[in-house]
Design an enzyme around this catalytic site. Sequence first.
Site: not given
Ligand code: NAP
Length: 305
Positions: A69, A104
């Site tokens: 992405k 999104d």
């Molecule tokens: P990302 O950029 O990797 O961000 C992950 C986030 O989760 C960060 O804030 C990270 O905190 C936090 N995190 C991960 N593991 C953790 C833990 N063990 N304890 C506390 N915080 C934790 O991922 P993203 O792209 O933002 O996606 C996040 C979620 O949204 C995913 O589940 C994805 O599937 C979902 N999503 C859904 C849609 C939809 O259409 N429904 C669209 C986009 C994303 P740190 O910064 O501290 O690492």
Amino acid sequence: MSDGRKAACIIGWPAAHSRSPLIHNYWIKQHGLDAEYRREEVAPDRFADFVKNLRDHGYVGANVTVPHKEAALALTAPDERARAVGAANTLWYDDGTLRSTNTDVEGFLANLDSTTPGWDRGLENAVVLGAGGAARAVIFALLAREVQRVYVINRTVERAQALQKQFGARVKPAKWDEITGLLGGAGLLVNTTTLGMVGQPPLEINLRCPASLVVADLVYDPLVTKMLASARDRGLRTADGLGMLLHQAVRGFQLWFGVKPEVTSELRALIEADLRDKAPEKKATEKKPQEKPAKLRGGGNKKRG
Ligand code: NAP
């Protein structure tokens, strides 16, 4: 493609997990279009070449998922949303120029608008958990809807602070132990972390809050996360991650095929069934969840886009 049929695809590495083919092929069939939506597994070292020659591969456009992405943003002409989110997930040709956006933002808003109408009326304070790519889309969306303060709570505090720098003073980094006080005055709580997702630690959250709080979770596998279940038990209005996933797909379809599709209950049921069908296989192949529940700290960071 040589048969003149319009085609789009999802480009990922891997791409097998993506529900986009199910969604778009459902709409193609529903509208009786001579079109097709495929999966393209493209390794990172081949991605730039593939995107630069997207049309030669037979495509009018594409969705992009992990890990491409950010690279897609650099290889295309991104709009304001994609630039703000730092990632592009939808590409299309406009007079020979390959443009990109991040859907999104509108997926998040359209889902809330349709499942919890009126959620943004007079909304002053929102609480966002997480500070990754999905959080950037949510914050962009909330600021566009004139939410006055967006409190961002994240395991890595510096990432929340960076969001304040990017989006301005209406974004307020906050600490996990402030959440109860913040929820007392908030109209919306959004989980954008991977916590609560299958294979990840659960999100432990005490929803001591007014009955008017709307709770949204971006995680869609499982469909009903622990946070959503406890919100529903308390009688709060909720919006789930599957709704956002379906709504974010609308724009790409319209750009590629010229028809604005609808998120129907039949489509939703189709994807729900797919998520249920894949559940046993997931249990057998995925790593065990970590032992300790996480409260926005510790643990790993595996996700599916
Ligand atoms: P990302 O950029 O990797 O961000 C992950 C986030 O989760 C960060 O804030 C990270 O905190 C936090 N995190 C991960 N593991 C953790 C833990 N063990 N304890 C506390 N915080 C934790 O991922 P993203 O792209 O933002 O996606 C996040 C979620 O949204 C995913 O589940 C994805 O599937 C979902 N999503 C859904 C849609 C939809 O259409 N429904 C669209 C986009 C994303 P740190 O910064 O501290 O690492």
